[in-house]
Every structure is written in structure tokens, then in C-alpha cells.
Motif scaffolding. Structure first.
Motif, mmCIF file in Angstrom:
data_model
loop_
_atom_site.group_PDB
_atom_site.id
_atom_site.type_symbol
_atom_site.label_atom_id
_atom_site.label_comp_id
_atom_site.label_asym_id
_atom_site.label_seq_id
_atom_site.Cartn_x
_atom_site.Cartn_y
_atom_site.Cartn_z
ATOM 1 N N HIS A 80 -15.589 -6.548 -15.782
ATOM 2 C CA HIS A 80 -14.283 -5.941 -15.508
ATOM 3 C C HIS A 80 -13.575 -6.467 -16.910
ATOM 4 C CE1 HIS A 80 -11.150 -4.195 -13.507
ATOM 5 N NE2 HIS A 80 -10.352 -4.939 -13.899
ATOM 6 N N VAL A 81 -12.818 -5.491 -17.224
ATOM 7 C CA VAL A 81 -11.871 -5.686 -18.635
ATOM 8 C C VAL A 81 -11.159 -7.004 -18.461
ATOM 9 C CG1 VAL A 81 -9.804 -4.710 -17.769
ATOM 10 C CG2 VAL A 81 -10.155 -4.832 -20.177
ATOM 11 N N ASP A 82 -11.167 -7.880 -19.677
ATOM 12 C CA ASP A 82 -10.568 -9.064 -19.591
ATOM 13 C C ASP A 82 -11.014 -10.389 -18.839
ATOM 14 O OD1 ASP A 82 -8.571 -8.445 -21.428
ATOM 15 O OD2 ASP A 82 -6.727 -8.188 -19.785
ATOM 16 N N HIS A 83 -12.307 -10.018 -18.133
ATOM 17 C CA HIS A 83 -13.088 -10.934 -17.671
ATOM 18 C C HIS A 83 -13.812 -11.772 -18.617
ATOM 19 C CE1 HIS A 83 -12.693 -10.069 -13.156
ATOM 20 N NE2 HIS A 83 -11.703 -9.787 -13.754
ATOM 21 N N GLY A 84 -13.757 -11.515 -20.099
ATOM 22 C CA GLY A 84 -14.395 -12.388 -21.053
ATOM 23 C C GLY A 84 -15.415 -12.105 -21.603
ATOM 24 N N LYS A 85 -15.913 -10.765 -21.674
ATOM 25 C CA LYS A 85 -17.240 -10.231 -22.316
ATOM 26 C C LYS A 85 -17.264 -10.354 -23.623
ATOM 27 C CE LYS A 85 -16.450 -6.123 -20.726
ATOM 28 N NZ LYS A 85 -15.127 -6.480 -19.820
ATOM 29 N N THR A 86 -16.252 -10.155 -24.302
ATOM 30 C CA THR A 86 -16.163 -10.119 -25.881
ATOM 31 C C THR A 86 -16.323 -11.915 -26.183
ATOM 32 O OG1 THR A 86 -14.828 -8.589 -25.878
ATOM 33 C CG2 THR A 86 -15.052 -9.482 -27.915
ATOM 34 N N THR A 87 -15.614 -12.496 -25.370
ATOM 35 C CA THR A 87 -15.508 -13.990 -25.708
ATOM 36 C C THR A 87 -16.924 -14.729 -25.692
ATOM 37 O OG1 THR A 87 -13.264 -13.977 -25.175
ATOM 38 C CG2 THR A 87 -14.160 -16.011 -25.323
ATOM 39 N N ASN A 180 -17.027 -16.922 -15.084
ATOM 40 C CA ASN A 180 -16.542 -17.191 -16.335
ATOM 41 C C ASN A 180 -14.872 -17.963 -16.030
ATOM 42 O OD1 ASN A 180 -16.122 -17.750 -19.322
ATOM 43 N ND2 ASN A 180 -14.917 -15.520 -19.504
ATOM 44 N N LYS A 181 -14.460 -18.717 -17.081
ATOM 45 C CA LYS A 181 -13.025 -19.153 -17.218
ATOM 46 C C LYS A 181 -13.070 -20.147 -15.800
ATOM 47 C CE LYS A 181 -11.038 -14.604 -18.322
ATOM 48 N NZ LYS A 181 -9.765 -13.855 -18.502
ATOM 49 N N ASP A 183 -12.444 -23.182 -16.798
ATOM 50 C CA ASP A 183 -11.752 -24.082 -17.318
ATOM 51 C C ASP A 183 -10.310 -23.860 -16.844
ATOM 52 O OD1 ASP A 183 -10.026 -22.459 -19.831
ATOM 53 O OD2 ASP A 183 -11.983 -21.593 -19.070
ATOM 54 N N LYS A 184 -10.076 -22.788 -16.063
ATOM 55 C CA LYS A 184 -8.599 -22.274 -15.840
ATOM 56 C C LYS A 184 -8.234 -23.301 -14.395
ATOM 57 C CE LYS A 184 -6.756 -18.396 -16.693
ATOM 58 N NZ LYS A 184 -6.474 -17.001 -16.824
ATOM 59 N N SER A 216 -17.445 -21.628 -19.305
ATOM 60 C CA SER A 216 -16.162 -21.186 -19.931
ATOM 61 C C SER A 216 -16.673 -20.637 -21.219
ATOM 62 C CB SER A 216 -15.202 -22.486 -19.956
ATOM 63 O OG SER A 216 -14.157 -21.981 -20.965
ATOM 64 N N ALA A 217 -16.446 -19.419 -21.490
ATOM 65 C CA ALA A 217 -16.594 -18.705 -22.555
ATOM 66 C C ALA A 217 -15.676 -19.166 -23.963
ATOM 67 C CB ALA A 217 -16.474 -17.142 -22.570
ATOM 68 N N LEU A 218 -14.465 -19.506 -23.428
ATOM 69 C CA LEU A 218 -13.533 -19.952 -24.289
ATOM 70 C C LEU A 218 -13.551 -21.272 -25.021
ATOM 71 C CD1 LEU A 218 -10.709 -18.644 -25.350
ATOM 72 C CD2 LEU A 218 -9.748 -20.121 -23.941
HETATM 73 P P1 GDP Z 1 -13.262 -8.587 -22.312
HETATM 74 O O1 GDP Z 1 -12.218 -7.661 -21.874
HETATM 75 O O2 GDP Z 1 -14.238 -8.627 -20.818
HETATM 76 O O3 GDP Z 1 -13.944 -8.444 -23.331
HETATM 77 O O4 GDP Z 1 -12.434 -9.869 -22.237
HETATM 78 P P2 GDP Z 1 -12.121 -10.840 -23.430
HETATM 79 O O5 GDP Z 1 -13.215 -11.634 -24.132
HETATM 80 O O6 GDP Z 1 -11.424 -10.193 -24.566
HETATM 81 O O7 GDP Z 1 -11.229 -11.772 -22.908
HETATM 82 C C1 GDP Z 1 -9.858 -11.738 -22.244
HETATM 83 C C2 GDP Z 1 -9.031 -12.630 -22.180
HETATM 84 O O8 GDP Z 1 -9.422 -13.868 -21.471
HETATM 85 C C3 GDP Z 1 -8.871 -13.368 -23.637
HETATM 86 O O9 GDP Z 1 -7.548 -13.683 -23.907
HETATM 87 C C4 GDP Z 1 -9.647 -14.584 -23.760
HETATM 88 O O10 GDP Z 1 -9.140 -15.774 -24.563
HETATM 89 C C5 GDP Z 1 -9.720 -14.925 -22.376
HETATM 90 N N1 GDP Z 1 -10.746 -15.782 -21.820
HETATM 91 C C6 GDP Z 1 -12.197 -15.412 -22.214
HETATM 92 N N2 GDP Z 1 -12.920 -16.514 -21.743
HETATM 93 C C7 GDP Z 1 -12.347 -17.351 -21.224
HETATM 94 C C8 GDP Z 1 -12.570 -18.680 -20.666
HETATM 95 O O11 GDP Z 1 -13.560 -18.951 -20.312
HETATM 96 N N3 GDP Z 1 -11.467 -19.363 -20.163
HETATM 97 C C9 GDP Z 1 -10.001 -19.067 -20.303
HETATM 98 N N4 GDP Z 1 -9.216 -19.862 -20.076
HETATM 99 N N5 GDP Z 1 -9.823 -17.680 -20.904
HETATM 100 C C10 GDP Z 1 -10.770 -17.129 -21.193
#
Ligand code: GDP
Length: 510
Positions: A80-87, A180-181, A183-184, A216-218
Motif C-alpha cells: 500500500h502507498v506510504d507503507h514504505g516501499k521506496t524507503t 515495516n515501521k 520503530d513506530k 524498519s526501513a527508515l
Molecule cells: P511508499 O509509498 O510505499 O513508497 O512509502 P515511502 O517509502 O515513500 O514511505 C512513506 C513514509 O513512511 C515516508 O515518510 C517514510 O519516511 C516513512 N517510512 C518508511 N519506512 C519507515 C519506517 O520503517 N519507519 C518509520 N517510522 N517511517 C517509515
């Protein structure tokens, strides 16, 4: 003059109606016009398939098992969008850079390869929106071996997560889940895992057999565990390919780069790609000029599962998902591309043919009865012809603001078989414009005859031949009569030539 008036304003849909009301002596002129105006395929039947299939390149069969070697898995990340694919992709790519492996500047080429423990590699597709993956699936090709399904630990399954699961299942691609995430503060990995259950994705933690890694991708946390999971999955799948034989690959991305030209990123599926290899993909071919990886480094040989950006493409740009096949020679590659282009055009003609059945039946009836009447009357073709020539001259003189309203381009066509003739006439029909009319004086199957030369001379037509031999005698005749003969053996080149002629004759705009 009344007839001429009608001729000028003739609408081809009304031709049969007009003919019905005219005295027969005048009809002959109209009949000829009508014959030229109607799609002549009404007379000859549907386009016939020209069997040249063997000119196309074919994928090779199964490789012999003794030649098979282990290859890296090809992995794509979905979720899903914003779930962290790009990160996550960036983190995976950076783990490589951080390890000091490469000093180059990473470029986005649609795919990259990461070296993991024990010298083993994984290829990641990073095309946004997974366009390549989608079109590969549409073409029945398997672009990726494994999908990493990213699910945010604070969110669980969402709409696009469900779509990704369906996608992977339909494509019969294995899933590895990355929660993912973590760490939140509000992360709840177990809840995220449970939310997958209703989509029949049962992870190991819940007693199923789908691997699931909390990351945690971040913070680049737990990525090695994810990488291990990918290698384990790859081992289970026993992914193998041969480095021998002709190259096969899949296009991942294509673009035009200033100063380099057309480039495509492809992932090799079998064989060994080198500089100088001749490739065909979609309606395009290439003699490999340069190969680069995602770090801008020159690659000399690319083995199965390796992504490389290849320059040297000719004609069109291939489309992501296109299958890439190696050809023995440039000539062979061009033949295959020509065949493919013709096939596309023929398929379009076939579709149109199906769609216009009713119109055609009616027009054919009209045409045949008009033609019969003409023959019955013993009307000589010559007199009709003179009417056409006369009319053409009048049209050309018909000026507007000092320049001709439109120009005429007069042609005569000879082809090898009826199918080709139909296809050509079909295409020509679409190239009339307001300022430049295409007038077809005659069309026939078979080599050009003396009569054709006479006709062309009388009407000022250019003689187009397709796939037929013109005898030396006819050539001499044509020279003497000042008749131009243009010969073709690829339909689209002929159409290109005609289009060129048409646009060359368009009045210049001021
Ligand atoms: P995409 O739309 O799936 O490609 O998601 P993005 O990689 O653009 O990530 C969306 C948001 O989630 C960004 O603000 C990232 O910094 C944040 N994010 C991605 N991975 C993590 C993670 O492991 N931990 C946290 N806290 N934030 C993350």
C-alpha cells in the motif's frame, strides 16, 4: 456539366443513390468514381494472412539440465502507498553503498542488483508503479520470482496490499512479507500479520508457510534477516538458468537519454549478453553498443538475472515487459521487426474488417451491379479514364487565394497477392486529406503490364509495385513513357513513401 457538378460534391456514401437517378450514359463516369471511392476490398474479400510467421524469432525451448546454473532471484516490492516501499528499496540499495562496494553515483535504471552474504546476489526491480511487472504479466511472462509485500506495522492490510496479494497469486509469484515501521510507537506487528489472514496469507508466525520479517526501513533495522529470507525462498524455488545459447531477456524500462539515445534496462533470463549482440524486442532491434549497471559502471558480460542498461536501440522504443530475443544477424533482426510491424497493421485491418461488415455487404452489391452494367454496355475504359484525367485537371486548376485548393496524387498499384492489395488499399484509404487527394487509377494482382504503363502515362500516375517483379521490358517502356515505378516489399515503407508524397504536395501554409 450537371454530372461534373455532382462529381465535385460527391459523398461516397451517396454514390449508389446518385447512380440510381442518372441516365446510363453518364453513369459510366460515376461508376468509375464509385469504384475508386468505395473500399475496393469489398470486391476481393477479407485480407488474407500472408504466412511469413517463420520470419519472427522464437524463444528457445527448455535448456538441458546439465547446462543449468543457479541464478539470483528477481524481486519486486509491492504494498500500500506510504507503507514504505521506496524507503525499503533505498535502504536495500544503500546497504550496498554503505558496505563500500561501489563508489559510483547510483542512477535509477529500473532495477538493481545487491550482493548479499556468501557472494550471492538478489536483483530488485524498482520501477515505480510496477508498470513493468504488470505488463509482463499481461504478456504471460514472469518478470519477478518473489514479491516482497510491505505492510506497515501501524496500519495493517489496506486496499493496495490486497491488490498486491491478488497480483502475486495470479502471477504465481511467491510472497515474502516485510512488516515495516516497527520503530513506530504505535506499531503492532502481530496485528498487521493477523490482518493478512483474511486474504489467505498465513505467515510462519501464525503457523503458515509464508516467511515474514519485521523491519524498519527508515532505520535500516533487520534488513539482513529480510535478505536471508529472500535467499532461503530462492533456494526453495531452485531458480536456475543457462548461460549458454541465444540471449533471452525482459525489458524493464526504456527511455531516451540526451547524448546517448535510446536505452533500455533489461534483465537477462538466459544466455550471456555481450557488446555486439543483436537483439529484438517489440518492434525494435538493437546491436548492443554499451552496457551499464545502476552505478554507471560499464558491464562487459551480463548473465541470467543481471539487470543492465543497454544502448544501441533502433526504430521504436521497446515497451517494459517486452520479451528480448537474440538474432544471429542484423538482417535477421530487421526481418523479424518488419514482420512484427506488418502483423500489427494486419491485425488492425482485420479488426476494421470485422467492424464494417454491414456497410461492406451493401457497398459490394452496389459495386458489383454497377460494374456489371458497365461491362454490359461495352463501355470502353479509355473514355472513362479521359473523364478522370479531365476532372483531375479541373480540380488542380480550382484555385483559392491564388494557390490550388488541393493537389492530386495519382497512383496505380500492383501487388503479389490479393491479401496484400487489400491491406494496402485499406491503409491508403486513411491518408486522404482535404488539401491533397489520393487518386487510385487502377489496382491489380500480378506484375505490371504494358497496359499499366499506358494508363500511368495517360493519367500521370506513379506506379507502385509490391512484391512483384518488373520485367526489363516493362522498365524500359516506363522509362520511355516517363512513368515512375516505385517498388516495395514492406507495406509500411510503401505507406511511408506515400505519406511523404502526400505531405510534399500539400500547399505551403502562410
Ligand atoms: P511508499 O509509498 O510505499 O513508497 O512509502 P515511502 O517509502 O515513500 O514511505 C512513506 C513514509 O513512511 C515516508 O515518510 C517514510 O519516511 C516513512 N517510512 C518508511 N519506512 C519507515 C519506517 O520503517 N519507519 C518509520 N517510522 N517511517 C517509515
Amino acid at each position: 456539366s450537371e454530372i461534373t457538378e455532382i462529381l465535385e460534391n460527391i459523398d461516397r456514401r451517396n454514390v449508389d443513390a446518385i447512380i440510381g437517378d442518372l441516365p446510363l450514359d453518364d453513369v459510366s463516369i460515376l461508376q468509375t468514381t464509385a469504384a475508386f471511392s468505395f473500399k475496393p476490398r469489398f470486391v476481393n474479400g477479407p485480407p488474407k494472412k500472408v504466412e511469413q510467421e517463420d520470419a519472427d524469432l522464437r524463444p528457445q525451448g527448455e535448456a538441458s539440465s546439465k547446462d543449468l546454473e543457479r541464478r539470483p532471484p528477481i524481486v519486486t516490492i509491492m504494498g500500500h502507498v506510504d507503507h514504505g516501499k521506496t524507503t525499503l528499496l533505498d535502504a536495500l540499495r544503500n546497504s550496498q553503498i554503505a558496505a563500500g562496494e561501489f563508489g559510483g553515483i547510483t542512477q535509477h535504471i529500473g532495477a538493481f542488483s545487491v550482493e548479499l552474504t556468501k557472494g550471492r546476489r538478489v536483483t530488485f526491480l524498482d520501477t515505480p508503479g510496477h508498470a513493468a511487472f504488470a505488463s509482463m504479466r499481461a504478456r504471460g511472462a514472469k518478470g519477478a520470482d518473489i514479491v516482497v509485500l510491505v505492510v506497515a506495522a501501524d496500519d495493517g492490510v489496506k486496499e493496495q496490499t490486497a491488490q498486491s496479494i491478488k497480483f502475486a497469486k495470479d502471477a504465481n509469484v511467491q510472497l515474502v512479507v516485510a512488516v515495516n515501521k516497527i520503530d513506530k510507537p504505535n506499531a503492532d506487528p502481530m496485528r498487521a500479520m493477523r490482518s493478512l489472514l483474511e486474504h489467505d496469507v498465513v505467515v510462519e508466525q501464525l503457523g503458515g508457510d509464508i516467511q515474514c520479517v519485521e523491519v524498519s526501513a527508515l532505520q535500516s533495522r533487520n534488513l539482513p534477516a529480510l535478505q536471508d529470507a529472500l535467499l532461503l525462498q530462492a533456494d526453495l524455488m531452485d531458480l536456475k538458468a543457462t548461460k549458454k545459447g541465444n540471449v533471452e531477456a525482459v525489458i524493464i524500462e526504456s527511455s531516451v537519454i540526451h547524448g546517448i539515445g535510446k536505452v533500455c534496462t533489461l534483465v537477462v533470463s538466459r544466455g550471456t549478453l555481450k557488446k555486439g549482440c543483436v537483439l529484438v524486442a517489440g518492434n525494435s532491434w538493437c546491436r548492443v553498443k554499451t552496457m551499464h549497471d545502476e552505478n554507471g559502471k560499464i558491464v562487459l558480460v551480463a548473465s541470467p538475472s543481471q539487470p543492465v542498461r543497454v544502448s544501441g536501440w533502433k526504430d521504436e522504443l521497446p515497451t517494459p515487459g517486452d520479451l528480448v530475443l537474440e538474432a544471429e544477424t542484423v538482417d535477421r533482426a530487421q526481418k523479424a521487426v518488419n514482420l512484427r510491424i506488418e502483423k500489427t497493421m494486419r491485425e488492425k485491418a482485420d479488426r476494421d474488417w470485422e467492424e464494417t461488415k454491414d456497410q461492406r455487404d451493401k457497398a459490394r452489391e452496389t459495386y458489383l451491379s454497377n460494374r456489371q452494367q458497365l461491362l454490359d454496355r461495352g463501355q470502353r475504359f479509355g473514355s472513362t479514364l479521359r473523364s478522370i484525367v479531365h476532372r483531375n485537371q479541373r480540380m488542380e486548376k480550382d484555385v483559392e487565394d491564388g494557390s490550388p485548393k488541393f493537389r492530386l496524387i495519382v497512383i496505380l498499384i500492383r501487388t503479389d497477392v490479393e491479401g496484400t492489395l487489400e491491406a494496402i488499399l485499406e491503409i491508403l484509404n486513411t491518408y486522404n486529406s482535404e488539401q491533397c487527394k489520393l487518386q487510385l487509377v487502377d489496382f491489380e494482382v500480378g506484375p505490371p503490364t504494358e497496359k499499366d504503363i499506358e494508363l500511368a502515362k495517360e493519367t500521370g500516375a506513379t506506379l507502385y509495385t509490391f512484391n512483384v517483379e518488373t520485367t526489363t521490358k516493362i522498365k524500359q517502356r516506363a522509362d520511355a513513357a516517363g512513368v515512375q515505378i516505385d517498388s516495395f516489399n514492406v507495406i509500411y515503407r510503401m505507406v511511408e513513401a506515400l505519406k511523404g508524397e502526400l505531405s510534399a504536395r500539400l500547399p505551403k501554409r502562410t
